[in-house]
Design a protein around this motif. Structure first.
Motif, PDB file in Angstrom:
ATOM      1  N   ASN A   1       0.838  -1.195   0.000  1.00 57.98           N
ATOM      2  CA  ASN A   1       0.000   0.000   0.000  1.00 57.98           C
ATOM      3  C   ASN A   1       0.876   1.249   0.000  1.00 57.98           C
ATOM      4  OD1 ASN A   1      -2.928  -1.001   0.450  1.00 57.98           O
ATOM      5  ND2 ASN A   1      -1.732  -2.163   1.957  1.00 57.98           N
ATOM      6  N   ALA A   2       0.250   2.379  -0.286  1.00 61.15           N
ATOM      7  CA  ALA A   2       0.983   3.651  -0.271  1.00 61.15           C
ATOM      8  C   ALA A   2       0.299   4.631   0.671  1.00 61.15           C
ATOM      9  CB  ALA A   2       1.051   4.246  -1.668  1.00 61.15           C
ATOM     10  N   VAL A   3       1.112   5.412   1.353  1.00 63.37           N
ATOM     11  CA  VAL A   3       0.617   6.529   2.154  1.00 63.37           C
ATOM     12  C   VAL A   3       1.107   7.801   1.469  1.00 63.37           C
ATOM     13  CG1 VAL A   3       0.830   7.707   4.374  1.00 63.37           C
ATOM     14  CG2 VAL A   3       0.508   5.232   4.309  1.00 63.37           C
ATOM     15  N   ALA A   4       0.175   8.719   1.235  1.00 66.80           N
ATOM     16  CA  ALA A   4       0.515   9.948   0.507  1.00 66.80           C
ATOM     17  C   ALA A   4       0.294  11.156   1.414  1.00 66.80           C
ATOM     18  CB  ALA A   4      -0.345  10.045  -0.748  1.00 66.80           C
ATOM     19  N   PRO A   5       1.342  11.608   2.093  1.00 68.03           N
ATOM     20  CA  PRO A   5       1.173  12.749   3.002  1.00 68.03           C
ATOM     21  C   PRO A   5       1.024  14.069   2.251  1.00 68.03           C
ATOM     22  CG  PRO A   5       3.140  11.439   3.563  1.00 68.03           C
ATOM     23  CD  PRO A   5       2.690  11.025   2.190  1.00 68.03           C
ATOM     24  N   GLY A   6       0.351  15.006   2.934  1.00 71.95           N
ATOM     25  CA  GLY A   6       0.351  16.402   2.473  1.00 71.95           C
ATOM     26  C   GLY A   6       1.493  17.125   3.169  1.00 71.95           C
TER      27      GLY A   6
END
Ligand code: NAP
Length: 253
Positions: free
Chosen positions: A180-185
């Motif tokens: 999975n991927a986590v996409a932070p701001g």
């Protein structure tokens, strides 16, 4: 060395910022943590902090974009901690510039660390995961994957990581491995401090401008990202794979 029942996690770029917070969180979740960074001193600092909390950990130094170094360091993790079944591809660099001023080296460096680094680390670690019939891989993407002025290289790499994530999920799912991927701001770290400095703003000015566009009206902290990564790395996330979770205080910033 982990005690045999403990999962072993590798966190790249663990020397500071988001990677250090992820290492600490996975350690608190009960995993033995390999704190890997290109900078041996900062990898050691994070590992020392975790060890001070009674957690099982070791420091490792490697450039994730160097194929030989990656093969060597994953073998070292096996030897010193045990079989890695959790991998967080977090190491990253910025070489921001407007497209017309961006050099070939700026483009290549960002591709090498984010994309080649995630590929090499994942290829080396998945051997151990498929053999164990269990694995959790998390890649750090970014809201910049959706496009961001001055980041043609970085946004292409972070969008590329989303495609890589979904493909690994397809290929390795049958072996009990999720990806999975986590996409932070906007997250408060040395990386965003450096961006503020580069564009000639104080960090307070830079942060205030970003927070004004974030629905929850606060900056993100490394721990916010670590909590999301923790979920994807847990045994209970076994039916969640190929997903991109934006951790940005809103749908996107
Ligand atoms: P950071 O403070 O710059 O930390 C990155 C770490 O990665 C540093 O310790 C760095 O080592 C290490 N590193 C760099 N190149 C490496 C390599 N080739 N091999 C191994 N380690 C390497 O960055 P961060 O803000 O914590 O970001 C972590 C991840 O989240 C990155 O992938 C970034 O793109 C992503 N992200 C960050 C934000 C944000 O707002 N901060 C938002 C979205 C996504 P050195 O200390 O020696 O440079």
């Amino acid at each position: 060395m982990a005690d045999g029942t403990q999962r072993v996690a590798i966190v790249t770029g663990a020397g500071r910022g988001i990677g250090a917070a992820i290492a600490e969180r996975l350690g608190a979740d009960g995993m033995a943590v390999a704190c890997l960074d290109i900078n041996p001193a900062t990898a050691r600092e994070t590992a020392d902090r975790l060890a001070g909390q009674g957690l099982t950990t070791e420091a490792f130094a490697a450039d994730v974009s160097d194929e030989d170094a990656v093969e060597r360091v994953v073998a070292e993790v096996v030897e010193r901690l045990g079989t890695p079944t959790v991998l967080v591809n977090n190491a990253g660099v910025l070489r921001d510039n407007l497209l017309f001023k961006m050099s070939g080296d700026d483009w290549d460096t960002v591709m090498q660390v984010h994309l080649r680094g995630a590929f090499l680390m994942t290829r080396a670690a998945q051997r151990h995961m498929t053999a164990a019939a269990y694995g959790r891989i998390v890649n750090l993407s970014s809201t910049s994957a959706l496009g961001n002025r001055g980041q043609a290289n970085y946004s292409a790499a972070k969008a590329g990581l989303q495609g890589f994530t979904k493909t690994v999920a397809h290929e390795l799912g049958r072996f009990g491995v999720t990806c999975n991927a986590v996409a932070p701001g906007f997250i408060v770290t040395e990386m965003t401090r450096a961006t503020a400095a580069r564009i000639g703003q104080t960090f307070e000015e830079f942060s205030a401008a970003r927070v004004a566009m974030i629905p929850v009206r606060r900056p993100g902290l490394p721990e916010d990202v670590a909590d999301a990564v923790s979920f994807f790395c847990s045994p209970r996330a076994g039916f969640v794979s190929g997903q991109v979770l934006y951790v940005a205080g809103g749908p996107r910033t």
